[in-house]
Write a protein that holds these residues in place. Structure first.
Motif, PDB file in Angstrom:
ATOM      1  N   TYR A 291       0.845  -1.204   0.000  1.00 54.63           N
ATOM      2  CA  TYR A 291       0.000   0.000   0.000  1.00 54.63           C
ATOM      3  C   TYR A 291       0.871   1.242   0.000  1.00 54.63           C
ATOM      4  O   TYR A 291       1.903   1.281   0.677  1.00 54.63           O
TER       5      TYR A 291
ATOM      6  N   LEU B 174      -2.579   7.214 -10.877  1.00 54.90           N
ATOM      7  CA  LEU B 174      -3.618   8.181 -10.506  1.00 54.90           C
ATOM      8  C   LEU B 174      -3.028   9.585 -10.351  1.00 54.90           C
ATOM      9  O   LEU B 174      -3.667  10.578 -10.677  1.00 54.90           O
TER      10      LEU B 174
ATOM     11  N   THR C 259     -10.272   2.338  -1.421  1.00 52.53           N
ATOM     12  CA  THR C 259      -9.531   2.299  -0.150  1.00 52.53           C
ATOM     13  C   THR C 259      -8.566   3.469  -0.040  1.00 52.53           C
ATOM     14  O   THR C 259      -8.502   4.147   0.995  1.00 52.53           O
TER      15      THR C 259
ATOM     16  N   ARG D 245      -9.091  -1.192  -4.456  1.00 52.80           N
ATOM     17  CA  ARG D 245      -7.849  -0.501  -4.062  1.00 52.80           C
ATOM     18  C   ARG D 245      -8.031   1.014  -4.196  1.00 52.80           C
ATOM     19  O   ARG D 245      -7.577   1.781  -3.358  1.00 52.80           O
TER      20      ARG D 245
ATOM     21  N   GLU E  24      -9.268  -3.687  -8.578  1.00 57.84           N
ATOM     22  CA  GLU E  24      -8.675  -2.360  -8.812  1.00 57.84           C
ATOM     23  C   GLU E  24      -9.554  -1.255  -8.208  1.00 57.84           C
ATOM     24  O   GLU E  24      -9.053  -0.312  -7.601  1.00 57.84           O
TER      25      GLU E  24
ATOM     26  N   ALA F 213      -0.923  -2.103  -6.342  1.00 55.96           N
ATOM     27  CA  ALA F 213      -1.311  -1.002  -5.445  1.00 55.96           C
ATOM     28  C   ALA F 213      -0.429   0.220  -5.664  1.00 55.96           C
ATOM     29  O   ALA F 213      -0.921   1.358  -5.724  1.00 55.96           O
TER      30      ALA F 213
ATOM     31  N   VAL G 128     -10.903   8.939  -8.209  1.00 55.75           N
ATOM     32  CA  VAL G 128     -11.469   7.612  -7.924  1.00 55.75           C
ATOM     33  C   VAL G 128     -12.982   7.660  -7.730  1.00 55.75           C
ATOM     34  O   VAL G 128     -13.709   6.816  -8.247  1.00 55.75           O
TER      35      VAL G 128
ATOM     36  N   GLU H 119      -0.912   1.659  -9.416  1.00 56.36           N
ATOM     37  CA  GLU H 119      -2.173   2.371  -9.633  1.00 56.36           C
ATOM     38  C   GLU H 119      -2.147   3.772  -9.006  1.00 56.36           C
ATOM     39  O   GLU H 119      -2.649   4.730  -9.607  1.00 56.36           O
TER      40      GLU H 119
END
Lengths: 110, 141
Positions: free
Chosen positions: A53, A91, B41, B38, B35, A84, B112, A87
């Motif tokens: 994470y 982002l 989260t 995640r 995905e 994790a 998101v 991504e």
């Protein structure tokens, strides 16, 4: 999160295990800056293979490590990105800012 | 199945892992992809992080409310705190090049979640985050 460093040739490898969040990112930031500045490593490889994470504070610590290494003309390479980490880097659109390798072996040669 | 989980926790970063566990499990049983789970989260984690850092100025003994509502077509998260108001500039969608002074977390939340709604109430801040299931009718409330 646990983080440690080891020497492989002229590179310093930073091994990170666990979650990087607001609680742990200050320790990571400190370790990265110490590694880049004080050890003056010509190549720093951050192995994220066992990171499950990462949040924006962790990304910010990596960016700071990268910026510091650029100022010192050393290389700063990320490797072993799981979904994790990948991504969150996507982002934030910062994945293109870093040199990213599939694994440590490639990162040591990059 | 509709239900709500209500958490009240101190603004201690050490508890972010607990929040992530709850949100990840809830997103999984609601039917989101790995995905998406995640992403949801990290978005909720970033929202709690923002409360700790900005609303409470890194004080670790303040109260944060987190209500997780599962509905047929979506998950909703309502975060409340009694800290400082949110700087409207932080909520504005900014080009990533402008994020030097922070704002990455807010950017992630906006990327998101399908809905992000902030309110300043007399008792403090309230942030509502909504994520719709893709295969269900996303017709809103």
């Amino acid at each position: 999160m646990k983080a440690s460093t080891r020497q492989v040739g002229n590179a310093t490898v930073v091994d990170i295990v666990g979650a990087i969040d607001l609680h742990s990112s200050p320790d990571l930031r400190k370790l990265l800056l110490e590694t880049v500045r004080e050890k003056a490593a010509p190549r720093v490889v951050v192995n994220l293979q066992r990171v499950d994470y990462i949040d924006s504070s962790g990304i910010a610590a990596l960016v700071e490590g990268l910026k510091t290494s650029m100022g010192l003309k050393s290389r700063f390479v990320l490797c072993g990105l799981g979904p994790a980490v990948r991504e969150v880097l996507k982002l934030t659109q910062l994945i293109t800012v870093f040199q990213v390798c599939e694994n440590e072996e490639q990162a040591l040669r990059a | 199945m509709t239900f709500a989980l209500k958490l009240e926790l101190p603004s201690d970063p050490e508890l972010l892992g607990v929040v992530r566990s709850v949100v990840q499990q809830l997103a999984t049983v609601t039917g989101f992809s790995d995905e998406e789970c995640r992403g949801i989260t990290v978005a909720v984690d970033e929202a709690v992080t923002n409360i700790i850092r900005h609303a409470y100025q890194d004080r670790h003994d303040q109260a944060i409310g987190l209500v997780c509502q599962r509905r047929d077509d979506r998950l909703e998260f309502i975060l409340t705190d009694s800290g400082l108001p949110v700087d409207p500039q932080r909520l504005r969608e900014k080009p990533l090049g402008e994020l030097r002074g922070g704002g990455l977390g807010t950017h992630i939340i906006q990327q998101v979640m399908d809905q992000v709604h902030y309110e300043r109430l007399p008792e403090g801040n309230r942030l509502r985050l909504v994520k719709y299931l893709k295969h269900k009718d996303a017709g809103g409330e």
